[in-house]
Design a protein around this motif. Structure first.
Motif, PDB file in Angstrom:
ATOM      1  N   ALA A  24      10.475  -1.869  -6.771  1.00  0.00           N
ATOM      2  CA  ALA A  24      10.297  -0.396  -7.500  1.00  0.00           C
ATOM      3  C   ALA A  24       9.169   0.123  -6.934  1.00  0.00           C
ATOM      4  N   PHE A  25       8.154  -0.481  -6.459  1.00  0.00           N
ATOM      5  CA  PHE A  25       6.714   0.429  -6.285  1.00  0.00           C
ATOM      6  C   PHE A  25       6.761   0.696  -4.695  1.00  0.00           C
ATOM      7  N   GLU A  26       7.644   0.126  -3.951  1.00  0.00           N
ATOM      8  CA  GLU A  26       7.651   0.234  -2.427  1.00  0.00           C
ATOM      9  C   GLU A  26       8.562   1.517  -2.333  1.00  0.00           C
TER      10      GLU A  26
ATOM     11  N   GLU B 223       5.786  14.614 -12.604  1.00  0.00           N
ATOM     12  CA  GLU B 223       7.458  14.690 -13.091  1.00  0.00           C
ATOM     13  C   GLU B 223       7.900  16.237 -12.259  1.00  0.00           C
ATOM     14  N   ALA B 224       7.221  17.294 -12.376  1.00  0.00           N
ATOM     15  CA  ALA B 224       7.424  18.410 -11.674  1.00  0.00           C
ATOM     16  C   ALA B 224       7.154  18.311  -9.928  1.00  0.00           C
ATOM     17  N   PHE B 225       6.358  17.976  -9.524  1.00  0.00           N
ATOM     18  CA  PHE B 225       5.809  18.032  -8.232  1.00  0.00           C
ATOM     19  C   PHE B 225       6.057  16.582  -7.330  1.00  0.00           C
ATOM     20  N   ALA B 226       6.019  15.565  -7.978  1.00  0.00           N
ATOM     21  CA  ALA B 226       6.246  14.250  -7.200  1.00  0.00           C
ATOM     22  C   ALA B 226       7.076  13.162  -8.013  1.00  0.00           C
ATOM     23  N   SER B 227       8.314  13.833  -8.558  1.00  0.00           N
ATOM     24  CA  SER B 227       9.015  12.800  -9.404  1.00  0.00           C
ATOM     25  C   SER B 227       9.447  11.454  -8.622  1.00  0.00           C
ATOM     26  N   GLU B 228       9.671  11.440  -7.567  1.00  0.00           N
ATOM     27  CA  GLU B 228       9.732   9.999  -7.058  1.00  0.00           C
ATOM     28  C   GLU B 228       8.618   9.049  -6.937  1.00  0.00           C
TER      29      GLU B 228
ATOM     30  N   ALA C 216       0.794  -1.266   0.065  1.00  0.00           N
ATOM     31  CA  ALA C 216      -0.189  -0.027  -0.005  1.00  0.00           C
ATOM     32  C   ALA C 216       1.048   1.252   0.157  1.00  0.00           C
ATOM     33  N   ARG C 217       0.500   2.037  -0.993  1.00  0.00           N
ATOM     34  CA  ARG C 217       1.487   3.238  -1.147  1.00  0.00           C
ATOM     35  C   ARG C 217       0.423   4.635  -1.321  1.00  0.00           C
ATOM     36  N   ASN C 218      -0.797   4.421  -0.661  1.00  0.00           N
ATOM     37  CA  ASN C 218      -1.903   5.679  -1.004  1.00  0.00           C
ATOM     38  C   ASN C 218      -2.082   5.943  -2.273  1.00  0.00           C
ATOM     39  N   THR C 219      -2.840   6.897  -2.915  1.00  0.00           N
ATOM     40  CA  THR C 219      -3.378   7.103  -4.044  1.00  0.00           C
ATOM     41  C   THR C 219      -2.256   7.762  -5.031  1.00  0.00           C
ATOM     42  N   ALA C 220      -1.288   8.504  -4.686  1.00  0.00           N
ATOM     43  CA  ALA C 220      -0.519   8.897  -5.732  1.00  0.00           C
ATOM     44  C   ALA C 220       0.017   7.735  -6.539  1.00  0.00           C
ATOM     45  N   ALA C 221       0.701   6.888  -5.976  1.00  0.00           N
ATOM     46  CA  ALA C 221       1.335   5.866  -6.624  1.00  0.00           C
ATOM     47  C   ALA C 221       0.299   5.151  -7.501  1.00  0.00           C
ATOM     48  N   ALA C 222      -0.698   4.749  -6.882  1.00  0.00           N
ATOM     49  CA  ALA C 222      -1.855   3.949  -7.619  1.00  0.00           C
ATOM     50  C   ALA C 222      -2.219   4.562  -8.967  1.00  0.00           C
ATOM     51  N   VAL C 223      -2.381   6.096  -8.591  1.00  0.00           N
ATOM     52  CA  VAL C 223      -2.928   6.967  -9.924  1.00  0.00           C
ATOM     53  C   VAL C 223      -1.742   6.952 -10.961  1.00  0.00           C
ATOM     54  N   ALA C 224      -0.269   7.039 -10.437  1.00  0.00           N
ATOM     55  CA  ALA C 224       0.491   7.245 -11.424  1.00  0.00           C
ATOM     56  C   ALA C 224       0.869   5.977 -12.080  1.00  0.00           C
TER      57      ALA C 224
ATOM     58  N   LEU D 114       6.499   9.202  -9.628  1.00  0.00           N
ATOM     59  CA  LEU D 114       6.427   8.830 -11.008  1.00  0.00           C
ATOM     60  C   LEU D 114       7.317   8.002 -11.141  1.00  0.00           C
ATOM     61  N   GLU D 115       8.653   8.165 -10.935  1.00  0.00           N
ATOM     62  CA  GLU D 115       9.636   7.173 -11.076  1.00  0.00           C
ATOM     63  C   GLU D 115       9.512   5.848 -10.634  1.00  0.00           C
ATOM     64  N   ALA D 116       9.023   5.561  -9.274  1.00  0.00           N
ATOM     65  CA  ALA D 116       8.647   4.392  -8.782  1.00  0.00           C
ATOM     66  C   ALA D 116       7.495   3.813  -9.634  1.00  0.00           C
ATOM     67  N   ALA D 117       6.529   4.525 -10.074  1.00  0.00           N
ATOM     68  CA  ALA D 117       5.407   3.885 -10.836  1.00  0.00           C
ATOM     69  C   ALA D 117       5.812   3.458 -12.138  1.00  0.00           C
ATOM     70  N   LYS D 118       6.716   3.978 -12.878  1.00  0.00           N
ATOM     71  CA  LYS D 118       6.985   3.948 -14.146  1.00  0.00           C
ATOM     72  C   LYS D 118       8.045   2.412 -13.885  1.00  0.00           C
ATOM     73  N   LEU D 119       8.990   2.477 -12.990  1.00  0.00           N
ATOM     74  CA  LEU D 119       9.775   1.306 -13.171  1.00  0.00           C
ATOM     75  C   LEU D 119       8.955  -0.038 -12.730  1.00  0.00           C
TER      76      LEU D 119
END
Length: 475
Positions: free
Chosen positions: A243-245, A213-218, A88-96, A220-225
């Motif tokens: 990657a996700f954690e 990318e501008a405000f929460a790059s970490e 579980a990583r809250n909604t930002a990671a899930a949406v990304a 986005l990077e975790a989600a992409k990987l």
């Protein structure tokens, strides 16, 4: 050609505020409260128009994956993907992550609508109008949230203050307001221009990814990987855990919406509730002439303004007013309507005591890819279960070290393997599986198979299953 919206349904929550029906292992989005459909199924139904929507992407977790698949199958809903969060990583990671999956499936210019799976929403002209305005604003480069017209000074929601109107019909966001106290909520309601923050969004994927990318790059990077290293498993896409954690544990509101200059809000007057407490279930339910909301399996006598529901024994409530009475198969909750917000405190107390902790965590009915089972009775060295197997499905070929089993067919046709012997059993016929014997249960028929299983032995835990072969990849 007009591009379709890609629905992203968030279905991984574990809320227990609607205990005893909702529990950690069986949250409210998958529960049938009143009626034949769950909240998750109602959400799927809202995005079922193939002229407007692509098949949905559902984000959930390992534990709920077969619930998602089965409830979608019941509706005949095709899904684009069932994305499994490893942690579980809250909604930002899930949406990304969902946005990256949507871009892979439908192109980098896709528009996504992010929806909670556990909200009660009325689909009417106001809903359709709000969706149209949100889509226009999103495709115009805004990150759009839906603001619900408040009906009372609620303290359980965040608020959004609207700014100038935009050409799309949406408004600029002036500010986000944390969940207020009652006095502050009343002041905002009186002033006007404030809306409840619904947690629903509309994004064009390019805009969303650029702002992340501008405000929460970490994040986005975790989600992409996590998506790039994901593994396809049956109908599921398993995001890479390592990657996700690494993503920050943060909501999409805090990570992005409160920082970006592109936030917009669509004031929305449609019927909406997050069903966060039993009084909200009562408010949104169909009330009778005495202002009661009740389910089947209940009888009300001289009772007013109450919620009475049962998924277990027949409930009779007499001479009461403003109460909540809810029964599951193994527990009953009784409380005053005005204390509905305190159910969470009740659950914490249950969790704190070893004798009652399972009542808050485990539901008597457990779902599996082949169907599921309900625990009927547990005693010293024995357990009785009702097992149900979907047409054409079969359990793993397995054995147990510590228990034997008796199976009695009560509905449908069973194909039973015991050792080298395979036989067909019909209603009122039974079979015995000795301790340590290899066995399998299958439903070769066209209707649901139901049977009663009696387990006897020194240990009856679900982890005493040695799988030899399994069509769901669990052996």
């Amino acid at each position: 050609m007009i591009r379709k919206i890609v629905p992203v349904i968030m279905a991984g929550g574990r809320g227990t505020r609607l205990w005893p029906l909702s529990r950690a292992a069986a949250p409210k989005q998958f529960i049938r409260f009143i009626g034949n459909r769950t909240l998750f199924q109602n959400t799927l139904e809202r995005v079922s128009d193939s002229k407007i929507y692509e098949p949905a992407i559902v984000v959930t977790n390992e534990e709920f994956r077969f619930l998602v698949a089965e409830q979608a199958r019941e509706l005949g809903s095709n899904l684009s993907s069932i994305v499994l969060e490893p942690v579980a990583r809250n909604t930002a990671a899930a949406v990304a992550a969902a946005a990256v999956v949507a871009a892979d499936l439908f192109g980098e210019s896709a528009t996504v609508q992010v929806l909670a799976s556990d909200h009660e929403i009325g689909v009417d002209e106001a809903y359709l109008s709000a969706n149209g305005a949100a889509r226009a604003a999103a495709e115009g480069g805004k990150l759009v949230t839906f603001g619900i017209t408040p009906t009372e000074p609620a303290t359980g929601y965040g608020y959004i203050e609207v700014g100038d109107i935009l050409p799309s019909g949406a408004h600029a966001v002036k500010r986000f307001v944390e969940k207020p106290g009652l006095e502050a909520a009343a002041e905002m309601l009186s002033a006007g221009g404030y809306y409840w923050n619904s947690g629903m969004f509309m994004f064009a994927v390019p805009t969303l990814l650029a702002e992340l990318e501008a405000f929460a790059s970490e994040v986005l990077e975790a989600a992409k990987l996590a998506v790039a290293k994901a593994v396809k498993d049956l109908d599921f896409l398993r995001l890479d855990r390592g990657a996700f954690e690494k993503s920050p544990n943060i909501s999409i509101d805090y990570a992005l919406m409160e920082k970006t200059a592109k936030a917009a809000v669509v004031p929305s007057a449609f019927k909406w509730s997050d069903l966060g407490s039993w009084d909200s279930v009562w408010k949104t339910g169909s009330q009778d002439e005495d202002d009661n909301v009740s389910s089947a399996n209940t009888t009300l006598v001289g009772t007013k303004s109450s919620l009475v529901m049962s998924h277990g024994p027949h409930l009779v409530v007499s001479g009461l007013e403003n109460v909540v009475v809810v029964a599951s198969e193994d527990a009953v909750y009784v409380g005053r309507m005005e204390d509905s917000q305190d159910v969470g405190k009740v659950v914490k107390r249950l969790l704190a005591a070893p004798a009652t902790s399972k009542l808050a965590e485990i539901h008597p009915t457990c779902y599996r890819p082949w169907g599921g089972y309900t625990s009927v009775l547990v005693g010293d060295r024995f357990q009785v279960k009702r097992i149900f197997v979907l047409p054409g499905r079969k359990l793993s070929l397995q054995k147990h070290h510590h228990r034997s089993e008796h199976w009695i067919v009560v509905k449908g046709t069973a194909e039973i393997t015991v050792g080298e012997k395979v036989e067909i059993l019909r209603e009122n016929e039974s079979s015995y599986i000795p301790l340590g014997e290899i066995h399998r249960l299958a439903n070769p028929g066209k209707i649901m198979l139901e049977l009663i299983e009696v387990q006897t032995g020194s240990y009856l835990g679900e982890d005493d299953i040695i799988r030899i072969a399994d069509e769901f990849g669990r052996s």
